[in-house]
Design a protein around this motif. Structure first.
Motif, PDB file in Angstrom:
ATOM      1  N   GLY A  92       0.775  -1.230   0.000  1.00 47.35           N
ATOM      2  CA  GLY A  92       0.000   0.000   0.000  1.00 47.35           C
ATOM      3  C   GLY A  92       0.809   1.284   0.000  1.00 47.35           C
ATOM      4  N   ILE A  93       2.080   1.205   0.395  1.00 44.85           N
ATOM      5  CA  ILE A  93       2.886   2.424   0.520  1.00 44.85           C
ATOM      6  C   ILE A  93       3.260   3.061  -0.826  1.00 44.85           C
ATOM      7  CG2 ILE A  93       5.224   3.202   1.129  1.00 44.85           C
ATOM      8  CD1 ILE A  93       3.502   3.425   3.411  1.00 44.85           C
ATOM      9  N   PRO A  94       3.722   2.319  -1.820  1.00 46.92           N
ATOM     10  CA  PRO A  94       4.156   2.968  -3.061  1.00 46.92           C
ATOM     11  C   PRO A  94       3.112   3.879  -3.707  1.00 46.92           C
ATOM     12  CG  PRO A  94       5.019   0.751  -2.981  1.00 46.92           C
ATOM     13  CD  PRO A  94       4.066   0.877  -1.826  1.00 46.92           C
ATOM     14  N   PRO A  95       1.833   3.519  -3.755  1.00 43.16           N
ATOM     15  CA  PRO A  95       0.874   4.475  -4.325  1.00 43.16           C
ATOM     16  C   PRO A  95       0.794   5.790  -3.545  1.00 43.16           C
ATOM     17  CG  PRO A  95      -0.063   2.271  -4.320  1.00 43.16           C
ATOM     18  CD  PRO A  95       1.207   2.203  -3.519  1.00 43.16           C
ATOM     19  N   ILE A  96       0.948   5.725  -2.230  1.00 41.26           N
ATOM     20  CA  ILE A  96       0.965   6.947  -1.422  1.00 41.26           C
ATOM     21  C   ILE A  96       2.190   7.785  -1.776  1.00 41.26           C
ATOM     22  CG2 ILE A  96       1.197   7.844   0.934  1.00 41.26           C
ATOM     23  CD1 ILE A  96      -0.383   5.387   1.892  1.00 41.26           C
ATOM     24  N   GLN A  97       3.327   7.128  -1.891  1.00 38.22           N
ATOM     25  CA  GLN A  97       4.560   7.843  -2.217  1.00 38.22           C
ATOM     26  C   GLN A  97       4.490   8.473  -3.607  1.00 38.22           C
ATOM     27  OE1 GLN A  97       7.091   8.142   0.129  1.00 38.22           O
ATOM     28  NE2 GLN A  97       7.734   9.730  -1.289  1.00 38.22           N
ATOM     29  N   ALA A  98       3.901   7.742  -4.568  1.00 40.95           N
ATOM     30  CA  ALA A  98       3.761   8.276  -5.920  1.00 40.95           C
ATOM     31  C   ALA A  98       2.887   9.527  -5.918  1.00 40.95           C
ATOM     32  CB  ALA A  98       3.174   7.214  -6.841  1.00 40.95           C
ATOM     33  N   PHE A  99       1.794   9.476  -5.172  1.00 37.01           N
ATOM     34  CA  PHE A  99       0.911  10.639  -5.080  1.00 37.01           C
ATOM     35  C   PHE A  99       1.663  11.827  -4.499  1.00 37.01           C
ATOM     36  CE2 PHE A  99      -2.176  13.390  -3.065  1.00 37.01           C
ATOM     37  CZ  PHE A  99      -3.230  13.439  -3.962  1.00 37.01           C
ATOM     38  N   TYR A 100       2.430  11.581  -3.466  1.00 37.12           N
ATOM     39  CA  TYR A 100       3.202  12.644  -2.821  1.00 37.12           C
ATOM     40  C   TYR A 100       4.199  13.263  -3.794  1.00 37.12           C
ATOM     41  CZ  TYR A 100       6.316  14.890   0.592  1.00 37.12           C
ATOM     42  OH  TYR A 100       7.091  15.784   1.285  1.00 37.12           O
ATOM     43  N   GLN A 101       4.710  12.447  -4.706  1.00 35.14           N
ATOM     44  CA  GLN A 101       5.662  12.938  -5.696  1.00 35.14           C
ATOM     45  C   GLN A 101       4.979  13.585  -6.894  1.00 35.14           C
ATOM     46  OE1 GLN A 101       8.505   9.939  -6.838  1.00 35.14           O
ATOM     47  NE2 GLN A 101       8.919   9.341  -4.732  1.00 35.14           N
ATOM     48  N   GLY A 102       3.640  13.613  -6.907  1.00 40.70           N
ATOM     49  CA  GLY A 102       2.924  14.248  -8.006  1.00 40.70           C
ATOM     50  C   GLY A 102       2.683  13.345  -9.189  1.00 40.70           C
ATOM     51  N   PHE A 103       2.852  12.018  -9.004  1.00 40.95           N
ATOM     52  CA  PHE A 103       2.627  11.102 -10.112  1.00 40.95           C
ATOM     53  C   PHE A 103       1.298  10.393  -9.923  1.00 40.95           C
ATOM     54  CE2 PHE A 103       2.961   7.012 -12.293  1.00 40.95           C
ATOM     55  CZ  PHE A 103       3.267   7.462 -13.574  1.00 40.95           C
ATOM     56  N   ASP A 104       0.447  10.443 -10.940  1.00 38.87           N
ATOM     57  CA  ASP A 104      -0.903   9.907 -10.842  1.00 38.87           C
ATOM     58  C   ASP A 104      -0.928   8.435 -11.242  1.00 38.87           C
ATOM     59  OD1 ASP A 104      -3.598   9.523 -10.637  1.00 38.87           O
ATOM     60  OD2 ASP A 104      -4.175  11.064 -12.088  1.00 38.87           O
ATOM     61  N   ALA A 105      -1.182   7.572 -10.280  1.00 36.04           N
ATOM     62  CA  ALA A 105      -1.339   6.142 -10.527  1.00 36.04           C
ATOM     63  C   ALA A 105      -2.480   5.641  -9.639  1.00 36.04           C
ATOM     64  CB  ALA A 105      -0.043   5.389 -10.230  1.00 36.04           C
ATOM     65  N   ARG A 106      -3.147   4.578 -10.072  1.00 34.53           N
ATOM     66  CA  ARG A 106      -4.336   4.126  -9.379  1.00 34.53           C
ATOM     67  C   ARG A 106      -4.257   2.627  -9.027  1.00 34.53           C
ATOM     68  NH1 ARG A 106      -8.226   8.208 -10.944  1.00 34.53           N
ATOM     69  NH2 ARG A 106      -6.930  10.009 -11.481  1.00 34.53           N
ATOM     70  N   ILE A 107      -4.883   2.274  -7.922  1.00 30.78           N
ATOM     71  CA  ILE A 107      -4.987   0.883  -7.482  1.00 30.78           C
ATOM     72  C   ILE A 107      -6.157   0.229  -8.201  1.00 30.78           C
ATOM     73  CG2 ILE A 107      -5.490  -0.597  -5.481  1.00 30.78           C
ATOM     74  CD1 ILE A 107      -4.173   1.717  -3.777  1.00 30.78           C
ATOM     75  N   VAL A 108      -5.921  -0.973  -8.744  1.00 30.93           N
ATOM     76  CA  VAL A 108      -6.955  -1.640  -9.534  1.00 30.93           C
ATOM     77  C   VAL A 108      -7.357  -3.002  -8.972  1.00 30.93           C
ATOM     78  CG1 VAL A 108      -6.316  -0.427 -11.648  1.00 30.93           C
ATOM     79  CG2 VAL A 108      -5.243  -2.640 -11.118  1.00 30.93           C
ATOM     80  N   ALA A 109      -6.616  -3.537  -8.006  1.00 33.02           N
ATOM     81  CA  ALA A 109      -6.977  -4.820  -7.401  1.00 33.02           C
ATOM     82  C   ALA A 109      -6.366  -4.903  -6.013  1.00 33.02           C
ATOM     83  CB  ALA A 109      -6.494  -5.986  -8.264  1.00 33.02           C
ATOM     84  N   VAL A 110      -7.049  -5.615  -5.121  1.00 36.86           N
ATOM     85  CA  VAL A 110      -6.630  -5.690  -3.724  1.00 36.86           C
ATOM     86  C   VAL A 110      -6.694  -7.133  -3.232  1.00 36.86           C
ATOM     87  CG1 VAL A 110      -7.310  -5.090  -1.366  1.00 36.86           C
ATOM     88  CG2 VAL A 110      -7.305  -3.328  -3.135  1.00 36.86           C
ATOM     89  N   ASN A 111      -5.613  -7.568  -2.608  1.00 32.20           N
ATOM     90  CA  ASN A 111      -5.553  -8.842  -1.895  1.00 32.20           C
ATOM     91  C   ASN A 111      -5.205  -8.491  -0.456  1.00 32.20           C
ATOM     92  OD1 ASN A 111      -5.061 -11.396  -0.872  1.00 32.20           O
ATOM     93  ND2 ASN A 111      -3.361 -11.867  -2.247  1.00 32.20           N
ATOM     94  N   VAL A 112      -6.104  -8.784   0.478  1.00 34.90           N
ATOM     95  CA  VAL A 112      -5.918  -8.413   1.873  1.00 34.90           C
ATOM     96  C   VAL A 112      -5.114  -9.491   2.593  1.00 34.90           C
ATOM     97  CG1 VAL A 112      -7.103  -7.985   4.060  1.00 34.90           C
ATOM     98  CG2 VAL A 112      -8.022  -7.037   1.940  1.00 34.90           C
ATOM     99  N   THR A 113      -4.066  -9.092   3.287  1.00 40.39           N
ATOM    100  CA  THR A 113      -3.227 -10.034   4.032  1.00 40.39           C
ATOM    101  C   THR A 113      -3.493  -9.866   5.524  1.00 40.39           C
ATOM    102  OG1 THR A 113      -1.389  -8.453   4.075  1.00 40.39           O
ATOM    103  CG2 THR A 113      -1.432 -10.010   2.263  1.00 40.39           C
ATOM    104  N   ARG A 114      -3.762 -10.968   6.187  1.00 37.88           N
ATOM    105  CA  ARG A 114      -4.136 -10.937   7.604  1.00 37.88           C
ATOM    106  C   ARG A 114      -2.975 -11.285   8.530  1.00 37.88           C
ATOM    107  NH1 ARG A 114      -8.657  -8.012   7.356  1.00 37.88           N
ATOM    108  NH2 ARG A 114     -10.245  -8.941   6.022  1.00 37.88           N
ATOM    109  N   ARG A 115      -1.922 -11.893   7.997  1.00 36.21           N
ATOM    110  CA  ARG A 115      -0.793 -12.317   8.821  1.00 36.21           C
ATOM    111  C   ARG A 115       0.433 -11.507   8.424  1.00 36.21           C
ATOM    112  NH1 ARG A 115      -0.558 -18.765   8.317  1.00 36.21           N
ATOM    113  NH2 ARG A 115       0.989 -18.492   9.975  1.00 36.21           N
TER     114      ARG A 115
END
Length: 354
Positions: A110-133
């Motif tokens: 989850g961190i890289p999309p936040i970092q990209a946004f902070y750097q002004g680069f527009d990218a979007r999340i298209v799929a999610v796999n939730v990890t519980r462990r």
């Protein structure tokens, strides 16, 4: 890589320099946002139901992971051409490849999309796999007396702001009642962690569960150990540049790829013996026992039909980084392209949707 900060230099300023978030990048941010706004209609358009002939995607496959997984699972009949499987995994490297136009789709936390946004680069999340462990263990340098997260106070901790390991560290500190400034966060990228531990440059580094067995085999006898925690890195995701998703043909290919990605993860989970032998032993040169120890810690895939939990976790992560002064506050809804939201869940049995 920039030289370490001089005494008294604000470490956050150094991290900014390290990750390329300079005034020049900030200047590019306005261009990126303008481009995204110009493509907003395309980014909201319904997805095509078929992939146009001749469509090609460049997809990340760090150390061959994704390509091998799909091949072993019998899922290599993709309805588009993979122009290249790129050996890229670390978030900062993925962002650079996105910027260069050499990568269309990547698998990260989850961190890289936040970092990209902070750097002004527009990218979007298209799929999610939730990890519980937990996917990471905190490893100590050889000869360390550290045994709990509370012992991290006053120590040198390997920290990568733009990667999952960074937020796992910040969350662990917070749960232990420690502030960012209670320890020395040494700015490194994850591929430097192993060497930094070996040399004693840092006291602690978060290692992936696949790295820890080899590290302990080599340095356990010298006093190195791992410190498990219950801190998870909730999101394993696919993401792509907005420019790619605004391209109707490429967006259709991304949508077509998501079910393969989800089914591949399920196949790997259900066939640990094959995966251990063909990937960890043959490709990663681990022993069968090491491979089994990794698989024993593996997360059961979970592809939620709705992303509310993922969005809430991503917001908490962004807020945590903002509290430390690493990014500015923002609404993470901008990171999710919800046109793709149900695709992974539809592709897997019900037991892998919760």
């Amino acid at each position: 890589m920039p030289a370490p900060p001089a005494p008294g230099l604000d470490r956050r300023l150094f991290l900014t320099s390290l990750l390329g978030v300079t005034a020049a990048v900030a200047g590019l941010s306005g261009c990126a946002e303008a481009g995204a706004a110009a493509d907003e209609a395309a980014l909201k358009a319904p997805l095509a139901t078929k992939v146009p002939p001749g469509t090609r995607l460049k997809i990340s496959s760090f150390e061959g992971f994704q390509e091998i997984q799909l091949k072993l699972a019998g899922l290599d009949d993709l309805p588009f051409e993979v122009a290249d499987w790129l050996n890229i995994g670390a978030g900062p490297d993925v962002i650079n490849a996105f910027r260069a136009g050499s990568l269309d789709l990547a698998n990260n936390a989850g961190i890289p999309p936040i970092q990209a946004f902070y750097q002004g680069f527009d990218a979007r999340i298209v799929a999610v796999n939730v990890t519980r462990r937990p996917n990471y263990l905190f490893a100590t340098k050889p000869g360390s007396d550290i045994r709990t997260v509370a012992d991290f106070k006053g120590r040198r901790l390997a920290f990568s702001q733009g990667q999952a390991q960074g937020v796992v560290l910040l969350r662990a500190l917070k749960e232990a009642g420690l502030d960012h400034d209670d320890a020395e966060l040494v700015p490194l990228t994850s591929n430097q962690f192993f060497t930094a531990l070996q040399s004693g440059q840092v006291d602690i580094a978060p290692l992936g569960i696949s790295q820890a067995p080899a590290y302990l085999e080599q340095y356990g006898a010298k006093g190195a150990r791992t410190i498990p925690t219950d801190v998870v890195d909730l999101l394993n995701l696919l993401w792509a540049p907005a420019e790619v998703l605004a391209d109707r043909a490429k967006a259709a290919a991304v949508a077509a790829y998501i079910p393969y990605w989800a089914r591949g993860a399920v196949w790997q989970y259900e066939h640990p013996d094959v995966w251990n032998r063909e990937y960890y032993v043959k490709r990663q040169n681990l022993t069968p026992a090491q491979a089994e120890s990794i698989t024993a810690l593996a997360n059961k895939p979970c592809f939620p039909p709705r992303w509310e939990e993922a969005i809430a976790w991503e917001q908490e992560t962004a807020d945590l980084l903002a509290e430390g002064g690493y990014v500015k506050e923002f609404d993470v809804d901008a990171l999710f392209d919800r046109r793709f939201e149900p695709l992974a869940a539809r592709a897997v049995p019900a037991e892998y949707r919760r």
